[in-house]
Design an enzyme around this catalytic site. Structure first.
Site, PDB file in Angstrom:
ATOM      1  N   ASP A   1       0.924  -1.371  -0.172  1.00 50.90           N
ATOM      2  CA  ASP A   1       0.060   0.155   0.088  1.00 50.90           C
ATOM      3  C   ASP A   1       0.854   1.200   0.015  1.00 50.90           C
ATOM      4  OD1 ASP A   1       1.065  -0.236   2.682  1.00 50.90           O
ATOM      5  OD2 ASP A   1      -0.849  -1.365   3.341  1.00 50.90           O
TER       6      ASP A   1
ATOM      7  N   HIS B   1      -8.048  -4.878   9.615  1.00 53.26           N
ATOM      8  CA  HIS B   1      -7.498  -4.800   8.439  1.00 53.26           C
ATOM      9  C   HIS B   1      -6.253  -5.406   8.216  1.00 53.26           C
ATOM     10  CE1 HIS B   1      -5.657  -0.936   9.898  1.00 53.26           C
ATOM     11  NE2 HIS B   1      -4.592  -1.588   9.153  1.00 53.26           N
TER      12      HIS B   1
END
Length: 261
Positions: free
Chosen positions: A67, A138
């Site tokens: 990410d 997450h």
């Protein structure tokens, strides 16, 4: 899903590093999925030490990061590409440009995400993906409510994630970007082997739901229950909510040595 309860983050890091070294010995051109944050640091420290000792080379390997924050300047110290370079890439012998990350400064975000997915596919897919887990469950930046079929895309960070990450921004929550690019849950699930590491009581609830709860977008990491080869390395504190902790310990103690991770 294999749950291994260790005596601490350093042991978890060593076990994960062992698996990566074994992979690179079998397949020198392996593709690694690289996570940032605090949890993977012991893995990178162990791998850097093994490289310095001449035990492993990354010269033919490729890497893809999970990410990236949207809008952080290229020279910002908390830009994830900068972090992974500092914590790992610069300490071993990856070839120039062998490690890629999502482009958080792209003018066309959707095109950048599609390009990143295509680059992973063109490399043959990820052989081993390193993961941490957030306190809200997450993985990557796939926040609660994320589609279990999601691919690389832009996401809005939850308030809790920004609070958790404020420690990297001088404890200033407002300094944490509100958006990120992240590999999707389906992208992560495409990796051949997933190694997730977690430590501390703050991760215990998320680890419990991930391993023993119902599969739900409310706890995105639960999608890993559907993956055929997931290794979860957790310390005693992160394992403190696991109902089957004794069984996981027994299974690890009885595991045949030839199986590895």
């Amino acid at each position: 899903m294999e749950i291994v309860i260790t005596d601490g983050a350093d042991t978890s890091g060593r076990l994960a590093a062992d698996a990566i070294v074994a992979l690179l010995q079998r397949k020198p051109a392996a593709v690694l999925g690289l996570a940032t944050g605090s949890s993977p640091l012991p893995i990178y420290d162990a791998l850097a030490a093994r490289h310095s000792a001449g035990e492993v080379s990354f010269a033919q390997a490729r890497g893809f990061t999970l990410d990236e924050y949207v809008g952080l300047p290229a020279d910002h110290p908390e830009r994830y590409r900068t972090v992974i370079d500092t914590e790992f890439v610069s300490r071993v012998d990856f070839a120039p440009d062998a490690v890629q990350g999502p482009d958080g400064l792209a003018d066309d975000i959707a095109a950048a995400c599609a390009s990143y997915e295509a680059a992973i596919a063109a490399a043959g897919g990820v052989d081993l993906q390193i993961l941490g887990i957030g306190t809200d469950g997450h993985i990557g930046f796939n926040e609660p409510g994320s589609s279990l079929a999601s691919r690389t895309r832009i996401k809005t960070l939850t308030k809790q994630t920004r609070i958790d990450n404020a420690r990297f921004f001088g404890d200033q929550v407002d300094a944490v970007p509100t958006h990120c690019l992240t590999q999707g849950l389906a992208t992560i699930m495409s990796a051949r082997h997933i190694v997730l590491v977690a430590s501390g009581t703050g991760k215990a609830e998320a680890v419990h739901h991930m391993a023993e709860g119902a599969v739900s977008a409310m706890w995105p990491a639960t999608v890993l229950q559907h993956h055929p080869h997931v290794t979860v390395l957790v310390d005693q504190a992160a394992a403190s909510r696991l109902q089957l902790a004794d069984y996981y310990r027994q299974t690890w103690e009885a595991k045949p040595a030839w199986q590895g991770l």
